[in-house]
Design a protein around this motif. Structure first.
Motif, mmCIF file in Angstrom:
data_model
loop_
_atom_site.group_PDB
_atom_site.id
_atom_site.type_symbol
_atom_site.label_atom_id
_atom_site.label_comp_id
_atom_site.label_asym_id
_atom_site.label_seq_id
_atom_site.Cartn_x
_atom_site.Cartn_y
_atom_site.Cartn_z
ATOM 1 N N MET A 131 0.892 -1.103 -0.177
ATOM 2 C CA MET A 131 -0.140 -0.036 0.176
ATOM 3 C C MET A 131 1.003 1.161 -0.115
ATOM 4 O O MET A 131 1.801 1.232 0.941
ATOM 5 C CB MET A 131 -0.756 0.199 1.242
ATOM 6 C CG MET A 131 -2.113 -1.024 1.242
ATOM 7 S SD MET A 131 -3.170 -0.505 2.711
ATOM 8 C CE MET A 131 -3.660 0.963 2.357
ATOM 9 N N LYS A 132 0.474 2.159 -0.883
ATOM 10 C CA LYS A 132 1.484 3.341 -1.030
ATOM 11 C C LYS A 132 1.188 3.989 0.210
ATOM 12 O O LYS A 132 2.091 4.726 0.856
ATOM 13 C CB LYS A 132 1.052 4.384 -2.010
ATOM 14 C CG LYS A 132 1.604 3.495 -3.643
ATOM 15 C CD LYS A 132 1.320 4.626 -4.620
ATOM 16 C CE LYS A 132 1.807 3.897 -5.880
ATOM 17 N NZ LYS A 132 1.368 4.866 -6.930
ATOM 18 N N ASN A 133 0.134 4.068 0.768
ATOM 19 C CA ASN A 133 -0.132 4.909 2.097
ATOM 20 C C ASN A 133 -0.453 4.242 3.192
ATOM 21 O O ASN A 133 -1.580 4.398 3.557
ATOM 22 C CB ASN A 133 -1.095 6.099 1.760
ATOM 23 C CG ASN A 133 -0.810 7.223 0.806
ATOM 24 O OD1 ASN A 133 0.261 7.949 1.113
ATOM 25 N ND2 ASN A 133 -1.559 7.230 -0.288
ATOM 26 N N ASP A 134 0.070 3.192 3.466
ATOM 27 C CA ASP A 134 -0.243 1.981 4.501
ATOM 28 C C ASP A 134 -0.301 2.976 5.796
ATOM 29 O O ASP A 134 1.034 3.355 6.465
ATOM 30 C CB ASP A 134 0.927 0.997 4.504
ATOM 31 C CG ASP A 134 0.430 -0.333 5.349
ATOM 32 O OD1 ASP A 134 -0.245 0.019 6.203
ATOM 33 O OD2 ASP A 134 1.097 -1.120 5.024
ATOM 34 N N PRO A 135 -1.140 2.952 6.528
ATOM 35 C CA PRO A 135 -1.521 3.630 7.910
ATOM 36 C C PRO A 135 -0.561 3.028 9.064
ATOM 37 O O PRO A 135 -0.150 3.525 9.958
ATOM 38 C CB PRO A 135 -2.808 3.463 8.095
ATOM 39 C CG PRO A 135 -3.319 2.381 7.516
ATOM 40 C CD PRO A 135 -2.590 2.153 6.242
ATOM 41 N N ARG A 136 -0.084 1.767 8.645
ATOM 42 C CA ARG A 136 0.756 1.097 9.708
ATOM 43 C C ARG A 136 2.212 1.702 9.834
ATOM 44 O O ARG A 136 2.900 1.289 10.618
ATOM 45 C CB ARG A 136 0.590 -0.398 9.474
ATOM 46 C CG ARG A 136 -0.526 -1.179 9.473
ATOM 47 C CD ARG A 136 -0.624 -2.356 9.058
ATOM 48 N NE ARG A 136 0.061 -2.751 7.748
ATOM 49 C CZ ARG A 136 0.714 -3.673 7.431
ATOM 50 N NH1 ARG A 136 0.797 -4.784 7.950
ATOM 51 N NH2 ARG A 136 1.114 -3.707 6.002
ATOM 52 N N VAL A 137 2.537 2.349 8.682
ATOM 53 C CA VAL A 137 4.005 2.969 8.552
ATOM 54 C C VAL A 137 4.272 4.174 9.351
ATOM 55 O O VAL A 137 3.487 5.080 9.353
ATOM 56 C CB VAL A 137 4.430 3.021 7.089
ATOM 57 C CG1 VAL A 137 5.758 3.586 7.040
ATOM 58 C CG2 VAL A 137 4.112 1.784 6.462
ATOM 59 N N THR A 138 5.260 4.013 10.241
ATOM 60 C CA THR A 138 5.823 5.158 10.869
ATOM 61 C C THR A 138 6.182 6.238 10.079
ATOM 62 O O THR A 138 6.646 6.341 9.056
ATOM 63 C CB THR A 138 6.630 4.801 12.120
ATOM 64 O OG1 THR A 138 7.720 4.327 11.558
ATOM 65 C CG2 THR A 138 6.047 3.768 13.206
ATOM 66 N N LYS A 139 6.414 7.493 10.646
ATOM 67 C CA LYS A 139 7.102 8.741 10.026
ATOM 68 C C LYS A 139 8.642 8.258 9.837
ATOM 69 O O LYS A 139 9.017 8.343 8.596
ATOM 70 C CB LYS A 139 6.763 9.976 11.030
ATOM 71 C CG LYS A 139 5.627 10.604 10.958
ATOM 72 C CD LYS A 139 5.423 11.720 11.837
ATOM 73 C CE LYS A 139 3.959 12.285 12.080
ATOM 74 N NZ LYS A 139 3.930 13.555 13.046
ATOM 75 N N VAL A 140 9.136 7.801 10.763
ATOM 76 C CA VAL A 140 10.516 7.273 10.577
ATOM 77 C C VAL A 140 10.658 6.266 9.465
ATOM 78 O O VAL A 140 11.411 6.210 8.564
ATOM 79 C CB VAL A 140 11.325 6.787 11.813
ATOM 80 C CG1 VAL A 140 12.682 6.282 11.375
ATOM 81 C CG2 VAL A 140 11.403 8.108 12.801
ATOM 82 N N GLY A 141 9.574 5.547 9.442
ATOM 83 C CA GLY A 141 9.344 4.119 8.484
ATOM 84 C C GLY A 141 9.438 4.710 7.123
ATOM 85 O O GLY A 141 10.039 4.040 6.339
ATOM 86 N N ARG A 142 8.629 5.771 6.785
ATOM 87 C CA ARG A 142 8.821 6.061 5.555
ATOM 88 C C ARG A 142 9.772 6.722 4.821
ATOM 89 O O ARG A 142 10.167 6.249 3.621
ATOM 90 C CB ARG A 142 7.438 7.410 5.607
ATOM 91 C CG ARG A 142 5.962 6.848 5.800
ATOM 92 C CD ARG A 142 4.937 7.890 5.397
ATOM 93 N NE ARG A 142 3.597 7.485 6.011
ATOM 94 C CZ ARG A 142 2.982 6.470 5.347
ATOM 95 N NH1 ARG A 142 3.456 5.932 4.482
ATOM 96 N NH2 ARG A 142 1.845 6.188 6.039
#
Length: 244
Positions: A131-142
């Protein structure tokens, strides 16, 4: 002639007819064994060169990147308390299982939330979840995903021999369960940190095309092709094309 003498004579005739190898047959067999030995030597030599290169390069990179490792680890812990690393069972060459390491780029409850998001899978083919905008990803993770910094702990997998610097990306067992017979070609070589489709568009490439690119790599792989892929990986990471 006695029955015993007759049997002995028959045995001698059979050995004479079928037990000897003429020069022509011997030459053919010798040529075959020499070719096979030569092929085994080439394959073994290529593997050893690749393995030595992997170990030396991964060890040097791991030492040079220690400051990056420390900075990423601190950033991950500050944003979302929990483990710095994420480990996952992956499938290696010939279906062998191993533990692959990454920097954690998602919240700690990411796996539990995945089932709720399966209907939003944007990867064509459906085998891999993206998913391009996966809500599970953190800011650092992006950030670390965009630059593939999250993959750096896999240098340890390379040193151990689970992975190589270059090769098809290792799938999770659930993905392999959905593989077709042709998809399983990806399991014929040691998986890698970077591969040909990662420098050609990464996650923007549909799954079936990823398989085809991996198959092309497997058929034509060489030490120099690995070097070219590694060199092209640098600009691919800087621009972040297809990374999410």
């Amino acid at each position: 002639m006695s029955e015993q003498t007759h049997e002995q004579r028959l045995r001698e005739l059979l050995l004479e007819r079928y037990g000897r190898i003429d020069q022509s047959t011997f030459r053919h067999r010798l040529r075959f064994y020499l070719k096979r030995a030569g092929w085994v030597g080439v394959v073994t030599g290529a593997y050893l060169v690749k393995r030595v290169f992997d170990i030396v390069s991964a060890a040097i990179l791991a030492v040079l990147l220690i400051p990056v490792f420390l900075a990423v680890a601190i950033a991950i812990r500050l944003e979302d308390p929990g483990p710095v690393f994420f480990k996952q069972t992956r499938v290696g060459r010939w279906g062998s299982l191993f533990t692959m390491w990454k920097f954690r780029s998602m919240y700690t409850d990411a796996e539990k939330r995945k089932k709720e998001l399966m209907a939003h899978n944007e990867m064509q083919g459906g085998v891999i979840f993206k998913m391009k905008n996966d809500p599970r990803v953190t800011k650092v993770g992006r950030i670390i995903r965009k630059t593939s910094i999250d993959e750096l702990p896999q240098l340890w997998n390379v040193i151990k021999g689970d992975m190589s610097l270059v090769g098809p990306r290792p799938p999770v067992p659930q993905e392999v369960d959905q593989y077709s017979l042709s998809d399983r070609r990806r399991l014929e070589v040691i998986p890698g940190i970077t591969c040909i489709w990662q420098i050609s568009g990464r996650s923007d490439i549909p799954f079936d095309q990823q398989v085809e690119l991996d198959a092309q790599y497997i058929q034509s792989q060489s030490f120099w092709s690995d070097i070219k892929i590694l060199l092209k990986t640098v600009p691919a990471l800087l621009f972040g094309t297809g990374a999410y």
